[in-house]
Design a protein around this motif. Structure first.
Motif, PDB file in Angstrom:
ATOM      1  N   ALA A 145       0.797  -1.228   0.000  1.00 52.95           N
ATOM      2  CA  ALA A 145       0.000   0.000   0.000  1.00 52.95           C
ATOM      3  C   ALA A 145       0.829   1.278   0.000  1.00 52.95           C
ATOM      4  N   GLN A 146       1.856   1.355   0.808  1.00 50.85           N
ATOM      5  CA  GLN A 146       2.650   2.596   0.867  1.00 50.85           C
ATOM      6  C   GLN A 146       3.306   2.897  -0.478  1.00 50.85           C
ATOM      7  N   GLU A 147       3.979   1.894  -1.032  1.00 49.97           N
ATOM      8  CA  GLU A 147       4.656   2.094  -2.312  1.00 49.97           C
ATOM      9  C   GLU A 147       3.647   2.338  -3.436  1.00 49.97           C
ATOM     10  N   ALA A 148       2.514   1.648  -3.381  1.00 50.62           N
ATOM     11  CA  ALA A 148       1.470   1.843  -4.386  1.00 50.62           C
ATOM     12  C   ALA A 148       0.868   3.244  -4.293  1.00 50.62           C
ATOM     13  N   CYS A 149       0.655   3.715  -3.085  1.00 50.04           N
ATOM     14  CA  CYS A 149       0.129   5.065  -2.885  1.00 50.04           C
ATOM     15  C   CYS A 149       1.107   6.101  -3.451  1.00 50.04           C
ATOM     16  N   ASP A 150       2.375   5.922  -3.190  1.00 56.32           N
ATOM     17  CA  ASP A 150       3.390   6.830  -3.725  1.00 56.32           C
ATOM     18  C   ASP A 150       3.377   6.809  -5.252  1.00 56.32           C
ATOM     19  N   LEU A 151       3.264   5.615  -5.840  1.00 51.77           N
ATOM     20  CA  LEU A 151       3.199   5.480  -7.292  1.00 51.77           C
ATOM     21  C   LEU A 151       1.977   6.207  -7.853  1.00 51.77           C
ATOM     22  N   LEU A 152       0.811   5.994  -7.237  1.00 54.74           N
ATOM     23  CA  LEU A 152      -0.413   6.651  -7.702  1.00 54.74           C
ATOM     24  C   LEU A 152      -0.267   8.171  -7.688  1.00 54.74           C
ATOM     25  N   ARG A 153       0.186   8.691  -6.583  1.00 50.38           N
ATOM     26  CA  ARG A 153       0.305  10.144  -6.436  1.00 50.38           C
ATOM     27  C   ARG A 153       1.312  10.724  -7.431  1.00 50.38           C
ATOM     28  N   ARG A 154       2.449  10.070  -7.572  1.00 50.45           N
ATOM     29  CA  ARG A 154       3.451  10.576  -8.526  1.00 50.45           C
ATOM     30  C   ARG A 154       2.949  10.472  -9.958  1.00 50.45           C
ATOM     31  N   SER A 155       2.305   9.372 -10.290  1.00 50.79           N
ATOM     32  CA  SER A 155       1.789   9.191 -11.643  1.00 50.79           C
ATOM     33  C   SER A 155       0.742  10.255 -11.985  1.00 50.79           C
TER      34      SER A 155
ATOM     35  N   GLU B  46       0.369  13.281 -10.415  1.00 52.98           N
ATOM     36  CA  GLU B  46       0.993  14.608 -10.400  1.00 52.98           C
ATOM     37  C   GLU B  46       1.837  14.854 -11.642  1.00 52.98           C
ATOM     38  N   GLU B  47       2.679  13.870 -12.019  1.00 49.94           N
ATOM     39  CA  GLU B  47       3.615  14.057 -13.126  1.00 49.94           C
ATOM     40  C   GLU B  47       3.081  13.510 -14.443  1.00 49.94           C
ATOM     41  N   GLY B  48       2.661  12.267 -14.432  1.00 50.45           N
ATOM     42  CA  GLY B  48       2.241  11.605 -15.673  1.00 50.45           C
ATOM     43  C   GLY B  48       0.942  12.121 -16.254  1.00 50.45           C
ATOM     44  N   CYS B  49       0.095  12.682 -15.417  1.00 48.93           N
ATOM     45  CA  CYS B  49      -1.201  13.193 -15.879  1.00 48.93           C
ATOM     46  C   CYS B  49      -1.250  14.717 -15.862  1.00 48.93           C
TER      47      CYS B  49
END
Length: 172
Positions: free
Chosen positions: A13-23, A25-28
């Motif tokens: 969950a922690q790493e997935a949450c970080d991935l979601l937020r970064r994706s 913020e940056e990817g979208c």
């Protein structure tokens, strides 16, 4: 370096949450255009507690893509046939990660006897899903205020023609 697709666990969950937020913020960035009201609404439920709940729910099926020991992608299917999440870490797109995750999600959907998948996708991701056979049914508002494309894919029959539009009419 290979990609390992596996079922997500609450310990992700922690790493997935970080991935979601970064994706998001940056990817979208092209989708939210740095408009704080949309970005904050989009990120508001991307918390470790919520991701843990999503991964723990028996009515969801989540997969993660792991490359080099780190999370590179995340996708989540609900038993209602919604592809609720599909994100790849910025800088790792166009390397087969998203396609591999969608394939795993579609396999689970078939196991659950789900005949049709649907989703809301920001414009930047719609072409990816269309290349995987999803039909773009047009614009719709996502819950966080961003105009998104509504896409769907029939899993239990031949693919509909690309020009076919989604219809919710009752035939009356």
């Amino acid at each position: 370096m290979g990609i390992d697709i596996r079922q997500a666990t609450p310990s992700d969950a922690q790493e997935a949450c970080d991935l979601l937020r970064r994706s998001i913020e940056e990817g979208c960035a092209a989708d939210h255009g740095q408009r704080s009201e949309i970005l904050q609404a989009w990120l508001s439920n991307k918390t470790v507690q919520n991701v843990t709940t999503w991964f723990s729910s028996p009515s969801n099926y989540a997969v993660v893509a792991v490359r080099g020991g780190e999370l590179a992608g995340l996708a989540l299917l609900t038993q209602a046939g919604k592809l609720a999440l599909c994100y790849v870490m910025p800088g790792q797109q166009r390397q087969g990660i998203g396609s591999a995750m969608v394939q795993a999600i579609e396999e689970r959907a078939r196991c659950w006897d789900i005949a049709k998948l649907h989703m809301h996708s920001p414009a930047s991701g719609s072409g990816f899903f269309e290349r995987l056979g999803y039909v773009n049914a047009g614009k719709d508002k996502a819950c966080f205020g961003l105009e998104c494309d509504f896409l769907w894919k029939q899993l239990d029959a031949a693919e509909p023609p690309a020009s076919k539009r989604f219809c919710t009419c009752s035939g009356i």
